[in-house]
Structures are given as structure tokens and as C-alpha cells.
Enzyme design. Sequence first.
Site, PDB file in Angstrom:
ATOM      1  N   ARG A 175       0.822  -1.208   0.000  1.00  0.00           N
ATOM      2  CA  ARG A 175       0.000   0.000   0.000  1.00  0.00           C
ATOM      3  C   ARG A 175       0.852   1.252   0.000  1.00  0.00           C
ATOM      4  O   ARG A 175       0.310   2.359   0.018  1.00  0.00           O
ATOM      5  CB  ARG A 175      -0.886   0.013   1.233  1.00  0.00           C
ATOM      6  CG  ARG A 175      -2.328  -0.469   0.995  1.00  0.00           C
ATOM      7  CD  ARG A 175      -3.010  -0.434   2.335  1.00  0.00           C
ATOM      8  NE  ARG A 175      -4.419  -0.334   2.334  1.00  0.00           N
ATOM      9  CZ  ARG A 175      -5.249  -1.375   2.512  1.00  0.00           C
ATOM     10  NH1 ARG A 175      -4.791  -2.598   2.578  1.00  0.00           N
ATOM     11  NH2 ARG A 175      -6.537  -1.170   2.593  1.00  0.00           N
TER      12      ARG A 175
ATOM     13  N   ARG B 201     -17.149  -3.954  11.013  1.00  0.00           N
ATOM     14  CA  ARG B 201     -15.871  -3.239  10.978  1.00  0.00           C
ATOM     15  C   ARG B 201     -16.078  -1.765  11.307  1.00  0.00           C
ATOM     16  O   ARG B 201     -16.789  -1.075  10.579  1.00  0.00           O
ATOM     17  CB  ARG B 201     -15.233  -3.383   9.591  1.00  0.00           C
ATOM     18  CG  ARG B 201     -14.637  -4.737   9.340  1.00  0.00           C
ATOM     19  CD  ARG B 201     -14.051  -4.830   7.944  1.00  0.00           C
ATOM     20  NE  ARG B 201     -13.108  -3.757   7.621  1.00  0.00           N
ATOM     21  CZ  ARG B 201     -12.379  -3.747   6.514  1.00  0.00           C
ATOM     22  NH1 ARG B 201     -12.483  -4.722   5.642  1.00  0.00           N
ATOM     23  NH2 ARG B 201     -11.545  -2.745   6.278  1.00  0.00           N
TER      24      ARG B 201
ATOM     25  N   ARG C 290      -9.622   6.824   4.695  1.00  0.00           N
ATOM     26  CA  ARG C 290      -8.984   5.686   4.014  1.00  0.00           C
ATOM     27  C   ARG C 290      -8.715   6.035   2.552  1.00  0.00           C
ATOM     28  O   ARG C 290      -7.694   5.638   1.983  1.00  0.00           O
ATOM     29  CB  ARG C 290      -9.858   4.439   4.130  1.00  0.00           C
ATOM     30  CG  ARG C 290      -9.785   3.828   5.534  1.00  0.00           C
ATOM     31  CD  ARG C 290     -10.958   2.940   5.836  1.00  0.00           C
ATOM     32  NE  ARG C 290     -10.943   1.691   5.100  1.00  0.00           N
ATOM     33  CZ  ARG C 290     -12.005   0.886   5.009  1.00  0.00           C
ATOM     34  NH1 ARG C 290     -13.141   1.213   5.583  1.00  0.00           N
ATOM     35  NH2 ARG C 290     -11.915  -0.240   4.324  1.00  0.00           N
TER      36      ARG C 290
HETATM   37  P1  AMP Z   1      -8.399  -3.677   4.229  1.00  0.00           P
HETATM   38  O1  AMP Z   1      -9.099  -4.833   4.847  1.00  0.00           O
HETATM   39  O2  AMP Z   1      -7.437  -4.077   3.163  1.00  0.00           O
HETATM   40  O3  AMP Z   1      -9.354  -2.593   3.786  1.00  0.00           O
HETATM   41  O4  AMP Z   1      -7.499  -3.017   5.376  1.00  0.00           O
HETATM   42  C1  AMP Z   1      -8.080  -2.480   6.544  1.00  0.00           C
HETATM   43  C2  AMP Z   1      -7.073  -1.626   7.287  1.00  0.00           C
HETATM   44  O5  AMP Z   1      -5.953  -2.424   7.675  1.00  0.00           O
HETATM   45  C3  AMP Z   1      -6.480  -0.474   6.510  1.00  0.00           C
HETATM   46  O6  AMP Z   1      -7.321   0.680   6.509  1.00  0.00           O
HETATM   47  C4  AMP Z   1      -5.170  -0.246   7.269  1.00  0.00           C
HETATM   48  O7  AMP Z   1      -5.413   0.416   8.492  1.00  0.00           O
HETATM   49  C5  AMP Z   1      -4.751  -1.673   7.598  1.00  0.00           C
HETATM   50  N1  AMP Z   1      -3.908  -2.238   6.513  1.00  0.00           N
HETATM   51  C6  AMP Z   1      -4.203  -3.298   5.724  1.00  0.00           C
HETATM   52  N2  AMP Z   1      -3.219  -3.541   4.848  1.00  0.00           N
HETATM   53  C7  AMP Z   1      -2.268  -2.599   5.088  1.00  0.00           C
HETATM   54  C8  AMP Z   1      -1.013  -2.284   4.501  1.00  0.00           C
HETATM   55  N3  AMP Z   1      -0.524  -2.992   3.460  1.00  0.00           N
HETATM   56  N4  AMP Z   1      -0.313  -1.237   5.017  1.00  0.00           N
HETATM   57  C9  AMP Z   1      -0.771  -0.525   6.060  1.00  0.00           C
HETATM   58  N5  AMP Z   1      -1.959  -0.727   6.629  1.00  0.00           N
HETATM   59  C10 AMP Z   1      -2.711  -1.763   6.160  1.00  0.00           C
END
Ligand code: AMP
Length: 190
Positions: A89, A134, A146
Site C-alpha cells: 500500500r 468493521r 482511508r
Molecule cells: P483492508 O481490509 O485491506 O481494507 O485493510 C483495513 C485496514 O488495515 C487499513 O485501513 C489499514 O489500516 C490496515 N492495513 C491493511 N493492509 C495494510 C497495509 N498494506 N499497510 C498498512 N496498513 C494496512
Amino acid sequence: MINIVLFGKPGAGKGTQAEFLKEKYNLTHLSTGDIFRFNIKNNTELGLLAKTYMDKGDLVPDEVTIQMLQSEVDKNPQSAGFLFDGFPRTIAQAEALDAFLATKNQEITATVALEADDNILVARLLERGKTSGRPDDQDEEKIRNRYQEYNEKTAPLMDFYKAQGKFHAVNGIGTIEEVTARLTNVFDTL
Ligand code: AMP
């Protein structure tokens, strides 16, 4: 061995599509968001740390995320390939991933992005928040944060992978089956 980065904004459908793609192409699906949520549920030290960032819609620091991802890859030495979902990311994460895979004589095969308009995605996430439980899906301000994180830190990865000739994009709007068919078309050329 193929290693794919599934790329897209929050709510673009990465997780939904990954469920199908991992089966079809026999890939190990690694979702950093899912791994963080698993750690939160189990009250681990990593989970407690990640939660402070995730609840606000901020990215978890690179160092923590990179280390976690590498240890998950190392837990699957027999894997025929990985489907990275929600990672990398940031540019620092992408560089670390390239360097890490190189130590195993491997590389990212391709990055496939699911494209969709922000307003559609925000509506999707708010809808998902009603059932996902969530906290980061339930508050429009957190969702907008986000997207800001995505625009500032994640969007530059498109140029990073384009420069390597590894970037593909598909339209993420449509039924789940329609989007799967578009992704499959790209995967089958890899
Ligand atoms: P997601 O389920 O992919 O939408 O991720 C949910 C949250 O997890 C994100 O908003 C970040 O806070 C954290 N997160 C997930 N993947 C990453 C990553 N590669 N780098 C940093 N934070 C992450």
C-alpha cells in the site's frame, strides 16, 4: 510460480474476487487487512497496535506491516504462488516486497487493479459496514480518510508497477461474475 498483487481502493471488491481467484489459480491468498483483523480478534500485541491505526482509517506503519507480510509468506514455503490483497500500500512496502521476493529468486508477475468511482465505493462500504462489524466501514469520515491515505500513499504504486511493465487494470463495476470474468481474462494472459 505466479505472484499477483490485487490492487484497488477500499471497497473495490478485492477480497470478494480473491476468494474465487485463489481457487482457480491455486494461489495462497494473503490479505493484510484480514491478518490484522485476525490479530485484533485474538488480542495479540500486533493486533492491539494495528487497531489504533485501523480504527481511524490510517495505514499501519510500514515496518510492522512488511515484517508481518514476510512472516506470512515464509509460513507457506510450498505455495504455488501468492495473491497479495491489500499489500503493498506504499512505495516502501512495494520496494520491500520486490527485495524480499528477490531473495527467493522470485518476483511479482503482475499487478491487477480493480477500478471504480469513489462515490460508488463509499456507498458500498457503508452498506458493508451494516453487517461487517468493521468500525472502519461504519463512519463516512473514517472511510474518506482511508481514501485520502489511498490517494496519497497507495496511488503512486500504479506508476511504480507501470514502470516495471506489470500494471493491468479492469473495470470493477458490474456483477461479481462480470468482474471475475474480466480478471480471468487478464490472469490467463500472464
Ligand atoms: P483492508 O481490509 O485491506 O481494507 O485493510 C483495513 C485496514 O488495515 C487499513 O485501513 C489499514 O489500516 C490496515 N492495513 C491493511 N493492509 C495494510 C497495509 N498494506 N499497510 C498498512 N496498513 C494496512
